[in-house]
Write a protein that holds these residues in place. Structure first.
Motif, PDB file in Angstrom:
ATOM      1  N   MET A 164       0.831  -1.216   0.000  1.00 44.64           N
ATOM      2  CA  MET A 164       0.000   0.000   0.000  1.00 44.64           C
ATOM      3  C   MET A 164       0.863   1.263   0.000  1.00 44.64           C
ATOM      4  SD  MET A 164      -3.428  -0.804   2.259  1.00 44.64           S
ATOM      5  CE  MET A 164      -2.701  -1.554   3.711  1.00 44.64           C
ATOM      6  N   TRP A 167       2.345   1.848  -3.514  1.00 44.44           N
ATOM      7  CA  TRP A 167       1.358   1.628  -4.582  1.00 44.44           C
ATOM      8  C   TRP A 167       1.692   2.443  -5.825  1.00 44.44           C
ATOM      9  CZ3 TRP A 167      -2.510  -1.925  -4.447  1.00 44.44           C
ATOM     10  CH2 TRP A 167      -3.461  -1.882  -5.475  1.00 44.44           C
ATOM     11  N   GLN A 168       1.596   1.778  -6.975  1.00 46.56           N
ATOM     12  CA  GLN A 168       1.831   2.448  -8.260  1.00 46.56           C
ATOM     13  C   GLN A 168       0.500   2.539  -9.013  1.00 46.56           C
ATOM     14  OE1 GLN A 168       5.041   3.514  -9.087  1.00 46.56           O
ATOM     15  NE2 GLN A 168       5.519   2.813  -7.015  1.00 46.56           N
ATOM     16  N   GLU A 170      -3.283   4.075 -10.382  1.00 49.91           N
ATOM     17  CA  GLU A 170      -4.512   4.605  -9.794  1.00 49.91           C
ATOM     18  C   GLU A 170      -4.815   3.902  -8.468  1.00 49.91           C
ATOM     19  OE1 GLU A 170      -8.922   5.892 -11.453  1.00 49.91           O
ATOM     20  OE2 GLU A 170      -7.874   4.217 -12.382  1.00 49.91           O
ATOM     21  N   PRO A 171      -5.093   4.668  -7.411  1.00 51.86           N
ATOM     22  CA  PRO A 171      -5.357   4.012  -6.125  1.00 51.86           C
ATOM     23  C   PRO A 171      -6.730   3.335  -6.103  1.00 51.86           C
ATOM     24  CG  PRO A 171      -5.623   6.390  -5.911  1.00 51.86           C
ATOM     25  CD  PRO A 171      -5.105   6.139  -7.298  1.00 51.86           C
ATOM     26  N   LEU A 217      -3.998   5.614   1.293  1.00 52.96           N
ATOM     27  CA  LEU A 217      -4.067   5.204  -0.118  1.00 52.96           C
ATOM     28  C   LEU A 217      -5.476   5.270  -0.703  1.00 52.96           C
ATOM     29  CD1 LEU A 217      -2.779   3.951  -2.678  1.00 52.96           C
ATOM     30  CD2 LEU A 217      -3.148   1.691  -1.630  1.00 52.96           C
ATOM     31  N   ALA A 218      -6.479   4.797   0.004  1.00 53.47           N
ATOM     32  CA  ALA A 218      -7.836   4.701  -0.563  1.00 53.47           C
ATOM     33  C   ALA A 218      -8.337   6.079  -0.992  1.00 53.47           C
ATOM     34  CB  ALA A 218      -8.790   4.101   0.463  1.00 53.47           C
ATOM     35  N   SER A 219      -8.988   6.141  -2.149  1.00 53.28           N
ATOM     36  CA  SER A 219      -9.482   7.447  -2.607  1.00 53.28           C
ATOM     37  C   SER A 219     -10.843   7.791  -1.993  1.00 53.28           C
ATOM     38  CB  SER A 219      -9.568   7.482  -4.138  1.00 53.28           C
ATOM     39  OG  SER A 219     -10.495   6.507  -4.591  1.00 53.28           O
TER      40      SER A 219
END
Length: 259
Positions: A164, A167-168, A170-171, A217-219
């Motif tokens: 996480m 992360w690469q 789009e989240p 991380l989460a959008s």
């Protein structure tokens, strides 16, 4: 607190036809093919890869099966988008979020969400359980009805927190966490999966770090599954929770999911 010693595990072919495959798993997972006092056997046979605890009191083997058994029953009769997990992650009319299940286990929750149309990424950090999951996904891909569902499930390798943080691309819109809850002797761990997982996985003392990485991380939102009466994970408090009979979903919204 000292971590318990890692259990002794070997790989076993259930018949000559499966020896080459067993050899490959042993090499990939860096496990021996024969240990006299092994506590677990990772077995390859007609029904795929399974993990068998050894000893007189051991429960039956655990494998990942998305085609038959509980997964099939829940797919056909499980209540669809009315299920609590679906509501928790934000499945609604015209909304099928991209979800990262960062504590995938045997993939049951991820499969439910994939069967409802969500694009799923899965992380399982315990390599043996990750192997069972990989094998189950591969076998399900050969089934006409289930193949389109598991095509929406992408298995990632590694430690969830590190994956996480690094992360690469789009989240994920939603991150779903179901960390192992600290063991209390009073609670009967009836499920054989839990009896099997406990010595392999232990508890998740890093649940707060898991939540922190997920929130970064989460959008759109983070969802944490907990035993119904358990405290929230240390850190920011959820805005609300959905309560079920034995568990609940703590919801940490960041922004609204829209069709």
């Amino acid at each position: 607190m000292e971590q318990p010693a890692a259990p002794r595990i070997h790989v076993q072919a259930l018949g000559e036809a499966f020896q080459a495959g067993a050899d490959q798993w042993a090499e990939r997972l860096n496990l021996p093919l024969q240990v006299d006092d092994a506590e677990f056997a990772l077995q390859l046979g007609e029904q795929g890869l399974q993990l068998q605890q050894l000893g007189p009191e051991a429960p039956g083997p655990v494998r990942v099966d998305f085609v038959e058994g509980g997964a099939a029953h829940r797919r056909l009769y499980g209540g669809g988008s009315g299920q609590m997990i679906a509501k928790a992650v934000g499945v609604a009319q015209g909304v099928r979020p991209r979800v990262l299940d960062a504590t995938a286990g045997l993939g049951k929750d991820a499969f439910v969400l994939a069967s409802l149309g969500c694009e799923m990424s899965l992380i399982e950090r315990q390599p043996l359980i990750g192997a069972l999951l990989e094998d189950g996904l591969a076998r399900a891909g050969d089934d006409f009805e289930v193949a389109p569902i598991v095509a929406r499930m992408r298995l990632l390798k590694g430690n969830s927190i590190e994956v996480m943080r690094d992360w690469q691309g789009e989240p994920p819109q939603v991150i779903y966490l179901d960390p192992m809850f600290p063991h209390r002797e009073k609670t009967a761990l009836v499920k054989k999966e839990m009896r099997l997982f406990r010595p392999l996985v232990g508890d998740d003392p890093d649940a707060p770090a898991l939540l922190e990485a997920a929130l970064a991380l989460a959008s759109h939102r983070v969802v944490v599954k907990r035993p119904r009466k358990a405290p929230c994970i240390a850190g920011p408090k959820p805005s609300h929770a959905l309560d079920g009979k034995s568990s609940r979903y703590d919801i940490y919204p960041k922004k609204a999911l829209k069709p």
